[in-house]
Scaffold this motif. Structure first.
Motif, PDB file in Angstrom:
ATOM      1  N   LYS A  93       1.668   2.957   1.913  1.00 37.35           N
ATOM      2  CA  LYS A  93       2.622   4.041   2.211  1.00 37.35           C
ATOM      3  C   LYS A  93       1.943   5.408   2.039  1.00 37.35           C
ATOM      4  CE  LYS A  93       7.134   1.871   1.315  1.00 37.35           C
ATOM      5  NZ  LYS A  93       7.659   2.051   2.685  1.00 37.35           N
ATOM      6  N   LEU A  94       1.130   5.541   0.983  1.00 35.51           N
ATOM      7  CA  LEU A  94       0.414   6.792   0.756  1.00 35.51           C
ATOM      8  C   LEU A  94      -0.578   7.057   1.884  1.00 35.51           C
ATOM      9  CD1 LEU A  94      -0.305   6.506  -3.092  1.00 35.51           C
ATOM     10  CD2 LEU A  94       1.515   7.796  -1.975  1.00 35.51           C
ATOM     11  N   GLY A 120       6.035  13.536  -3.715  1.00 33.94           N
ATOM     12  CA  GLY A 120       6.259  13.117  -5.096  1.00 33.94           C
ATOM     13  C   GLY A 120       6.189  11.594  -5.187  1.00 33.94           C
ATOM     14  N   ILE A 121       5.589  11.083  -6.270  1.00 39.47           N
ATOM     15  CA  ILE A 121       5.398   9.633  -6.430  1.00 39.47           C
ATOM     16  C   ILE A 121       6.031   9.196  -7.751  1.00 39.47           C
ATOM     17  CG2 ILE A 121       3.716   7.745  -6.411  1.00 39.47           C
ATOM     18  CD1 ILE A 121       1.677   9.691  -5.241  1.00 39.47           C
ATOM     19  N   PHE A 125       1.113   8.253   4.940  1.00 33.99           N
ATOM     20  CA  PHE A 125       1.506   9.660   4.793  1.00 33.99           C
ATOM     21  C   PHE A 125       0.310  10.579   5.045  1.00 33.99           C
ATOM     22  CE2 PHE A 125       2.426  13.587   2.538  1.00 33.99           C
ATOM     23  CZ  PHE A 125       3.736  13.849   2.945  1.00 33.99           C
ATOM     24  N   VAL A 126      -0.853  10.192   4.513  1.00 35.32           N
ATOM     25  CA  VAL A 126      -2.070  10.995   4.708  1.00 35.32           C
ATOM     26  C   VAL A 126      -2.401  11.118   6.199  1.00 35.32           C
ATOM     27  CG1 VAL A 126      -4.582  11.007   4.345  1.00 35.32           C
ATOM     28  CG2 VAL A 126      -3.046  10.487   2.438  1.00 35.32           C
ATOM     29  N   GLN A 127      -2.105  10.085   6.967  1.00 36.67           N
ATOM     30  CA  GLN A 127      -2.443  10.066   8.391  1.00 36.67           C
ATOM     31  C   GLN A 127      -1.446  10.813   9.269  1.00 36.67           C
ATOM     32  OE1 GLN A 127      -2.769   5.685   8.352  1.00 36.67           O
ATOM     33  NE2 GLN A 127      -4.828   5.941   9.224  1.00 36.67           N
ATOM     34  N   ILE A 141       8.473   9.081  -3.136  1.00 33.78           N
ATOM     35  CA  ILE A 141       8.500   7.626  -3.208  1.00 33.78           C
ATOM     36  C   ILE A 141       9.042   7.238  -4.577  1.00 33.78           C
ATOM     37  CG2 ILE A 141       7.113   5.515  -3.166  1.00 33.78           C
ATOM     38  CD1 ILE A 141       5.082   6.955  -1.443  1.00 33.78           C
ATOM     39  N   THR A 142      10.048   6.380  -4.606  1.00 32.92           N
ATOM     40  CA  THR A 142      10.530   5.831  -5.872  1.00 32.92           C
ATOM     41  C   THR A 142      10.702   4.321  -5.686  1.00 32.92           C
ATOM     42  OG1 THR A 142      12.167   6.080  -7.637  1.00 32.92           O
ATOM     43  CG2 THR A 142      12.987   6.220  -5.385  1.00 32.92           C
ATOM     44  N   SER A 143      11.238   3.650  -6.691  1.00 33.24           N
ATOM     45  CA  SER A 143      11.354   2.188  -6.597  1.00 33.24           C
ATOM     46  C   SER A 143      12.810   1.756  -6.655  1.00 33.24           C
ATOM     47  CB  SER A 143      10.568   1.520  -7.734  1.00 33.24           C
ATOM     48  OG  SER A 143      11.357   1.405  -8.895  1.00 33.24           O
TER      49      SER A 143
END
Length: 613
Positions: free
Chosen positions: A568-569, A501-502, A572-574, A525-527
Motif C-alpha cells: 500500500k505504501l 499518516g500510518i 502511494f509512492v507511485q 492507513i489504519t487497521s
C-alpha cells in the motif's frame, strides 16, 4: 446551502430530551492530559447548539496551572448551579464555577481534589465498605480521583436535596477517573439518570501489550487475577463499578465493546463513536496551499538534518509519519517499521527516483536534544543568513550596475557583485556544516537508548539513513509544538505538511490520529483492529478512494500484514502529484461524516434511552 450543509443542519436538529439538564463529568474538563480532552472539547459547540447553554454543564477537577489557561471564573452565581457552588463553598469545599475557554464557552464546575485530602481515609474506608473498591495509599492519581469523586457525589447530593432534580437530570461520566461517584449516587438513590462511557479499559491495554493474541484469549481471562498481576486492581474495580452502576453503559467502538463484555462483565448498551469539530480544521480551497506552506517548513528541517551529509530532490520527497503514545506493539510501530524496511527494498529494486522521510512522533524519556542535531540546525540557519546577505547585496549592486551603465546593455557577472568577505563567510559556514557522518535517526539523547525497541529495529534492519536508502527515518521522542526548535510549528500544522499518516494499530479502542489526518486533508492507513478502522469498514463505502486505507490484521500472520502494508505504501509512492492533490480534497470532503453534528446523534440516542429507563 449545499447538500452537505443541509445534511449537517438536519443532524443538528435531532431530538434531545426536552426540559432536561445534562452534566458531562470528565477528568479532562479544563485539564489537557489525554485523548478524552479532544473528545469533550471538540463536542462542545454541537452539544450547546442542541441543548442550549443553560441546560448543559461540564464538571471536572481544578488544577491551578491548567485552570490558568483554560478557565474563566464566573461573576454571576444567580443560577441554580451557581447557588449550589456557593453552598458547597460554605461547606468548605474548594469548588469553582465559570466557563471553559474553548469554542462555545460552556459552563463548568471544577473541584479541587487536594481540598478534601484530610478526608481521604474516610473516603477510602466507605469505598471499600460499601462497594468493595480497594484504594491503596500513596498513589497520587488514585488519591486525586477518590477526592474528586467524593466531591462530585456530594455536589449532586446537594442538588437533589433542593428541587433541582425534580426535572430530568442526566449525568454522563467519561472513563474511570470520573466514574467513581456512580456507585455512591446509586446507593443514595438520587433522582439522576446515569450514562457511563469507557473509552478503553486499562486492563485491556495492559493485556494487549503483553499478549499478541489478546482478542483470541479475551473470553478466557480472569479479570481479577490479571488486574492483580498488572497492579491495576483498584482501577479495574472502579471501571466495573461504574459500568454496572450506570443506567446506560456505552463505549466508543465495537472492538472495545467485546473487551467490556469479558473484562468488565457488562456488554455496552450502545456504541458512541468519537467525532471531531471538523469546522475547526476546514481549509476548503486553501487545503493545498496550506499543505505547500507547511511542507516548506518541514523541508527546512530535512535540509538541516540530512543535507549536511548528502542531498536528495525535495520535489520528489514524500513525508510519512506515525504518532501516539509509546506502545510498540499496540500502536503498530513494529508493523510500520517492518513495512518501511520492505518499502525501502521495493523502491531500490524499482530504481525509484522518489525519497520517503518517515517521522516517528512519540513520547520517550530523554536527557535533551541531540547536540549534533541542534548544531546542524543552527549551522544551516547561519548558511541561510549569509545567503540572505548575499541576495540583498547582489540585488542592490545589480540594480545600481544596470541603471548606471552608459554603454549598450550587458548582463553583469553576478559573482563579481559579491564582496570577498561574504564569499569567505559563506564558504566557511558551508564547510563547517558539511559532514561525512550519517544523519541521526533520533533527534534526542534517549535515557535508555540500548533498550529502545524502535532504535533496535532500525539498527538491526540497517535502516539508518544510508545515502542509498530510499526510506529515511526521523525518530522524534517528544511531541511537536511551536516551542520546538527543530520544527517551530504545532502538531496540527505538521500533519498538514505531511503526505501520509500510518497507524496500523493492533490495539486501539478508537484512534483519533487517522481522523485528525482526514480532517486536515491527509490520507492515512489504519487497521481493522482499531475502533476507527472497524467503524470505517462498516460505515464508509469506497473508503480507499477517500484516503481511508484499512489494513486487515484480524487472524493474519504479522509478516503477511507487513507485506500488505508495504505494498500500500509503495502504491502511494507511485501516485502522481496530481493524484495526491485530488486525494487530499476527497479526504477533507469525507471528513464531514465524522463531524459531531453527524456523530452526535449517537449521544442523543443514549440520552433518550436513559430517560426511558
Amino acid at each position: 446551502m449545499n447538500s452537505t450543509d443541509k445534511g449537517i443542519n438536519e443532524n443538528i436538529a435531532l431530538n434531545v430530551p426536552e426540559k432536561t439538564i445534562l452534566f458531562e463529568i470528565a477528568w479532562e474538563v479544563c485539564n489537557q492530559v489525554g485523548g478524552i480532552y479532544t473528545v469533550i472539547r471538540s463536542k462542545v459547540p454541537s452539544v450547546i447548539q442542541k441543548w442550549g447553554k443553560d441546560n448543559y454543564f461540564l464538571v471536572g477537577p481544578y488544577f491551578a496551572e491548567q485552570a490558568a489557561a483554560h478557565f474563566d471564573p464566573a461573576t454571576d452565581f444567580s443560577t441554580p448551579i451557581g447557588k449550589a457552588v456557593l453552598k458547597m463553598q460554605e461547606r468548605g469545599f474548594d469548588v469553582y464555577y465559570g466557563q471553559w475557554i474553548v469554542s462555545g464557552r460552556p459552563n463548568v464546575v471544577l473541584f479541587n481534589p487536594y481540598s478534601v485530602y484530610d478526608k481521604l481515609g474516610e473516603i477510602k474506608h466507605f469505598l471499600w465498605q460499601d462497594f468493595h473498591i480497594s484504594m491503596p495509599g500513596n498513589d497520587e492519581l488514585l488519591d486525586k480521583v477518590a477526592a474528586f469523586g467524593y466531591q462530585v457525589k456530594e455536589f449532586f447530593h446537594y442538588l437533589c436535596s433542593t428541587k433541582f432534580c425534580e426535572g430530568p437530570v442526566i449525568t454522563h461520566f467519561h472513563e474511570w477517573m470520573a466514574g467513581l461517584p456512580i456507585p455512591g449516587i446509586r446507593k443514595e438513590n438520587l433522582n439522576i439518570k446515569i450514562v457511563f462511557t469507557t473509552h478503553a479499559t486499562l486492563l485491556g491495554r495492559y493485556l494487549a501489550m503483553n499478549d499478541h493474541r489478546f482478542y483470541d484469549h479475551l473470553p478466557f481471562y480472569n479479570w481479577e487475577a490479571e488486574a492483580t498481576k498488572f497492579n491495576v486492581k483498584s482501577i479495574a474495580e472502579i471501571e466495573r463499578a461504574s459500568a454496572h452502576g450506570a443506567h446506560v453503559f456505552t463505549t466508543v467502538s465495537e472492538v472495545t465493546g467485546k473487551e467490556c463484555t469479558h473484562l468488565l462483565g457488562r456488554t455496552p448498551d450502545m456504541i458512541l463513536p468519537n467525532g471531531l469539530n471538523i469546522r475547526r480544521f476546514e481549509a476548503l480551497h486553501q487545503i493545498q496551499n496550506q499543505h505547500v506552506q507547511v511542507k516548506e517548513q518541514i523541508h527546512d528541517f530535512v535540509m538541516g538534518h540530512f543535507f549536511q551529509s548528502y542531498s536528495f530532490d525535495l520535489d520528489k520527497t514524500l513525508y510519512f509519519f506515525t504518532s501516539g503514545r509509546y506502545e510498540y506493539h499496540n500502536k503498530g510501530y513494529d508493523l510500520t517499521l517492518e513495512a518501511l524496511a520492505r518499502l525501502n527494498w521495493k523502491m531500490q529494486q524499482a530504481n525509484s527516483d522518489m525519497t520517503v522521510v518517515s517521522f516517528f512522533i512519540t513520547k520517550r524519556p530523554f536527557y535533551t536534544f541531540n547536540p549534533d542535531v541542534l548544531h546542524s540546525k543552527a549551522q544551516i540557519e547561519d548558511v541561510r543568513g549569509v545567503c540572505e546577505e548575499i541576495k540583498q547585496q547582489v540585488g542592490k549592486q545589480l540594480y545600481t550596475k544596470i541603471t548606471s551603465s552608459d554603454g549598450p546593455y550587458q548582463f553583469p557577472d553576478l559573482s563579481a557583485l559579491v564582496d570577498d568577505y561574504l564569499r569567505l563567510k559563506l564558504r566557511r559556514n558551508v564547510q563547517s556544516w558539511k559532514t561525512h557522518q550519517l544523519p541521526k535517526i533520533v533527534t534526542h539523547t534517549l535515557i535508555d537508548d540500548a533498550k529502545d525497541e524502535i532504535l533496535n529495529f532500525l539498527r538491526t534492519a540497517n535502516l539508518v539513513n544510508n545515502r542509498h536508502d530510499k526510506v529515511k527515518v526521523v525518530y522524534h521522542p517528544d511531541f511537536i509544538s511551536t516551542s520546538n526548535p527543530l520544527f517551530k510549528m504545532d502538531y496540527n500544522q505538521f500533519v498538514r505538511g505531511c503526505h501520509l499518516g500510518i497507524f496500523p494499530s493492533m490495539y486501539e479502542p478508537w484512534g483519533y490520529t487517522p481522523l485528525e489526518c482526514l480532517a486536515s486533508g491527509l490520507p492515512s492507513i489504519t487497521s481493522d483492529m482499531a475502533g476507527f478502522g472497524d467503524y470505517v469498514v462498516k460505515e464508509v463505502s469506497g473508503n480507499d478512494a477517500k484516503g481511508l486505507y484499512i489494513i486487515n490484521r484480524r487472524g493474519r500472520d504479522f509478516y503477511e500484514v507487513a507485506e500488505d502494508l508495504a505494498n500500500k505504501l509503495f502504491a502511494f509512492v507511485q501516485m502522481s502529484r496530481r493524484e495526491r492533490i485530488a486525494l487530499r480534497y476527497r479526504c477533507e470532503e469525507a471528513s464531514l461524516h465524522f463531524d459531531w453534528s453527524n456523530l452526535g446523534k449517537y449521544y442523543d440516542d443514549a440520552y433518550n434511552l436513559v430517560i426511558e429507563r
